[in-house]
Design a protein around this motif. Structure first.
Motif, PDB file in Angstrom:
ATOM      1  N   SER A  41       0.910  -1.285   0.049  1.00  0.00           N
ATOM      2  CA  SER A  41       0.259   0.452   0.071  1.00  0.00           C
ATOM      3  C   SER A  41       0.533   1.384  -0.246  1.00  0.00           C
ATOM      4  N   VAL A  42       0.826   1.925  -0.493  1.00  0.00           N
ATOM      5  CA  VAL A  42       1.501   3.303  -1.159  1.00  0.00           C
ATOM      6  C   VAL A  42       1.237   3.851  -0.251  1.00  0.00           C
ATOM      7  N   ALA A  43      -0.330   4.073  -0.159  1.00  0.00           N
ATOM      8  CA  ALA A  43      -0.863   5.280   1.587  1.00  0.00           C
ATOM      9  C   ALA A  43      -0.138   4.557   2.707  1.00  0.00           C
ATOM     10  N   GLY A  44      -0.355   3.367   2.638  1.00  0.00           N
ATOM     11  CA  GLY A  44       0.630   2.424   3.716  1.00  0.00           C
ATOM     12  C   GLY A  44       1.868   2.936   4.374  1.00  0.00           C
ATOM     13  N   ALA A  45       2.447   3.647   3.011  1.00  0.00           N
ATOM     14  CA  ALA A  45       4.087   3.435   2.780  1.00  0.00           C
ATOM     15  C   ALA A  45       4.202   4.873   3.439  1.00  0.00           C
ATOM     16  N   PHE A  46       3.105   6.119   3.084  1.00  0.00           N
ATOM     17  CA  PHE A  46       3.294   7.757   3.232  1.00  0.00           C
ATOM     18  C   PHE A  46       2.293   7.539   4.367  1.00  0.00           C
ATOM     19  N   TRP A  47       1.852   6.995   5.452  1.00  0.00           N
ATOM     20  CA  TRP A  47       1.953   7.675   6.402  1.00  0.00           C
ATOM     21  C   TRP A  47       2.876   6.548   7.676  1.00  0.00           C
ATOM     22  N   GLY A  48       2.930   5.399   7.101  1.00  0.00           N
ATOM     23  CA  GLY A  48       3.940   4.358   7.999  1.00  0.00           C
ATOM     24  C   GLY A  48       5.529   5.309   8.127  1.00  0.00           C
ATOM     25  N   ALA A  49       5.229   6.137   6.892  1.00  0.00           N
ATOM     26  CA  ALA A  49       7.014   6.400   6.808  1.00  0.00           C
ATOM     27  C   ALA A  49       7.616   7.660   7.970  1.00  0.00           C
ATOM     28  N   LEU A  50       5.901   8.367   7.552  1.00  0.00           N
ATOM     29  CA  LEU A  50       5.783   9.386   8.682  1.00  0.00           C
ATOM     30  C   LEU A  50       5.668   9.748  10.239  1.00  0.00           C
ATOM     31  N   LEU A  51       4.949   7.817  10.234  1.00  0.00           N
ATOM     32  CA  LEU A  51       5.118   7.898  12.084  1.00  0.00           C
ATOM     33  C   LEU A  51       6.079   7.217  12.354  1.00  0.00           C
TER      34      LEU A  51
END
Lengths: 399, 286
Positions: B237-247
């Motif tokens: 999930s690209v959205a998951g990568a985005f929020w995961g990376a920020l987290l």
């Protein structure tokens, strides 16, 4: 790759070699004066520390050449072994030098994890060992031994000098920033002890896991610490990036950055303008105004086509120290007591300035204060004169 | 208080860089099911491209398009020559292949450019410190990278959610058999995804070069933390990568600042907690 040659030791070969070493140790045959004395140079000749290993080996061999290839009356044969700075191969590499190559003395190494295998071997088998770089304290503290000598430094020493110099300049509060690993923490103790000796205080230690380079979370804390200086221990690529980020965080002009000398050793070109004016402390530097150093640097350049640095000096002095010991016993390394006694008493006429050895066999040496100017670590004073490592926990038989 | 704001900015900036690296990793895994251990090496290649091009032209700007083009070409070539033959093999085979690629890339880098550390100059126009807060400055370049990462993230979102190719990629990620049913050429999609994923890694390397310096094995640390991002966000999930990376960026930064004794541990504890709570990651489609 060099690894191919290190795989040669079969189990049977190891056993045979081990047996041979044991036998020779038991019978102690009279030294055939004609047989060459073998010195094992276990150093990194590939990988990140390759340049350091080359300079150490080049300077050691230069000393040998100056002595006509003979120490204590015996021809010397150098056996180079690339340890790749790989601790997992260290024990095998040491066994190869002692077991298969039958070296009479060991010189090595740079990496403080790899050096532990050499220390272990020297303690167990009594092979003389001279450490030409690795600065981990334990080699000349709790793991010290009669046959283990060092011509470099302990991590504690340069940082102590830096802390003391800061305190003498009137700094009262300082912080320390480093990787959370043995070298960084040992240097941190030195910095703290040096500050205390001058009446100043270490108010905060900031650490990040080795070898991470995300320094921002630590740097952002510095403005709130109310300190007059920040001391640091980083080396290699980490040091390059740290010094640059310290400057771009706008901290350099407000809280001066200082450090153990390795912060700017061999890294100044990459650090560029960010390093200008950074003060560090080390047992060597550029522009030491003595004839010995000038001659050494010229000769080293002439012989190896490389520029001499602190590592070359340490390698050269390893040769000088071994030479003193072997002269005393006429090349007979089996006369361990006399060999060790002569090396303990040695006064080494080093390019860094003459030094002697402490009871735990580490140099008692000047720690110079240097300032980064135009790509050089220019010596601007002496941070700590004739500084000995405390040698805490070293218990050796007297004499 | 001002310290906290600076730390949050640090965390966001670090997280966005992690997003650039891990988005390619998660796309490639999501669409092709390949665990690409060499992704960190691709990041390293991007950084060395920046080092070489900046050295030759005197400016980092040229290295960004070069890194993107090199990444696209390298990704397409790797997909065509190697990875295509490994989609239906076991993960162990893929791991062996990509581990071999790490060794090849590192050895190639060693032979071509040596084992030294290099730094890359920040573009002159951005080589200034911008006071951010409470006596702490940010280099203008670091802020520019932050903005660039946000723009790339936005562009990726639009491309994946709003274009035909994007919907084909989503279909390929969720139901690979759908792609053929819809009459799309799965092989083309695979090559495209691999090329774009590689280019994201090389671009991230080029952008990061002035911030992190350029040195052997520099990709390894980023690879491991990127895997953490991908696992936390939800594999594929690209959205998951985005929020995961920020987290992950925020947790890592704040732990370093306020829980120094646990700084090396915090992100892994977080990962373990997420795996216990939602084994497929925070954003995985069920």
């Amino acid at each position: 790759m060099t690894t191919i040659t290190t795989r040669g030791a079969s189990r049977r070969g190891l056993l045979a070699a081990g047996g041979a070493v044991l036998a020779s140790g038991l019978t102690r045959p009279a030294i055939a004066q004609g047989a060459p004395l073998k010195v094992g140079l276990m150093l990194p000749f590939s990988g990140t520390f390759a340049a350091l290993g080359e300079n150490i080996a080049g300077a050691f061999e230069m000393l040998l050449a100056e002595k006509g290839g003979r120490l204590g009356g015996r021809a010397v044969q150098v056996v180079r072994l690339d340890d790749e700075s790989d601790p997992s191969k260290a024990v095998q590499n040491v066994n190869r030098l002692i077991g298969r190559d039958r070296v009479d003395a060991l010189v090595g190494t740079v990496h403080s994890g790899v050096v532990m295998a050499l220390v272990q071997a020297s303690r167990e088998r009594g092979t003389p060992l001279i450490i030409p770089n690795a600065g981990n304290a334990s080699a000349t503290r709790d793991l010290c031994a009669p046959t283990i000598f060092r011509t470099s430094f302990t991590n504690w020493q340069p940082a102590y000098g830096m802390g003391l110099a800061l305190a003498r300049q009137g700094v009262k509060r300082a912080a320390w920033i480093t990787w959370d690993y043995a070298a960084g923490n040992e240097a941190g103790e030195g910095f703290r002890d040096g500050l205390r000796a001058g009446g100043a205080e270490l108010v905060r230690e900031l650490k990040l896991p080795f070898p991470e380079t995300n320094f921002q979370p630590l740097l952002a804390q510095i403005p709130g610490l109310n300190v007059e200086a920040v001391g640091s221990f980083f080396a290699g690529g980490g040091a390059v990036q740290f010094v640059r980020e310290y400057a771009s965080a706008g901290l350099r002009d407000r809280v001066p950055l200082v450090g153990s000398g390795f912060l700017t050793e061999g890294t100044l070109q990459a650090q560029g303008a960010a390093a200008e004016g950074v003060r560090t402390a080390l047992h060597y530097g550029d522009g030491l105004d003595n004839a010995r150093d000038r001659a050494f640097r010229a000769a080293f350049q002439e012989r190896t086509r490389r520029t001499a640095d602190v590592y070359a000096v340490q390698g050269y002095d390893a040769g000088q120290l071994l030479s003193v010991g072997l002269e005393a016993v006429k090349g007979d390394v089996s006369a361990e007591r006399e060999l060790v006694a002569a090396m303990e008493r040695a006064r080494i006429d080093s390019p860094r300035g003459a030094f002697t050895l402490s009871p735990s066999h580490n140099p008692v040496q000047n720690i110079y204060l240097r300032e980064a100017k135009g790509g050089q670590n220019v010596v601007v004073g002496v941070a700590a004169e004739a500084l000995a490592d405390p040698g805490t926990g070293c218990r050796m038989r007297a004499g | 208080m001002s310290g906290l704001v600076a730390q949050i900015l640090n965390g966001v900036q670090y997280g966005l860089l992690l997003f650039l690296i891990s988005s390619g990793l998660t796309l490639i895994f999501g669409v092709m099911g390949v665990i690409n251990l060499a992704h960190g090496s691709l990041f390293m290649i991007g950084a060395y491209v920046a080092f070489v091009v900046t050295g030759a032209t005197g400016s980092l700007w040229w290295s960004l398009p070069v890194a993107i083009l090199a990444g696209l070409a390298l990704g397409a070539a790797l997909e065509r020559a190697l990875f295509r033959h490994f989609y239906h093999r076991e993960h162990l085979d893929q791991v062996l292949l990509t581990f071999a690629l790490i060794l090849l890339f590192e050895e190639g880098r060693s032979m071509l450019l040596g084992n030294d550390f290099h730094s890359v100059a920040v573009p002159a126009a951005l080589d200034v410190s911008v006071p951010v807060i409470g006596g702490f400055s940010y280099s203008a370049y670091r802020l520019a990278v932050l903005v660039a990462c946000l723009l790339i993230a936005g562009a990726m979102f639009l491309a994946i959610e709003r274009t035909r190719v994007g919907s084909a990629i989503r279909a390929a990620a969720e139901k690979p058999e759908m792609v053929n049913l819809l009459g799309l050429d799965a092989r083309r999609i695979h090559m495209l995804v691999f090329a774009v994923g590689t280019a994201l890694a090389t671009l991230a390397g080029a952008l990061a070069a002035p911030l992190h310096s350029v040195y052997p094995n520099m990709g390894n640390g980023f690879l491991i933390i990127s895997f953490v991002v991908v696992v936390v966000g939800g594999v594929g999930s690209v959205a998951g990568a985005f929020w995961g990376a920020l987290l992950i960026g925020l947790v890592d930064t704040l732990a370093k600042a306020y829980l120094p004794f646990a700084s090396g541990l915090a992100v892994y504890v977080l990962m373990a907690a997420v795996l216990l709570w939602r084994p497929t990651g925070l954003f995985a489609r069920a």
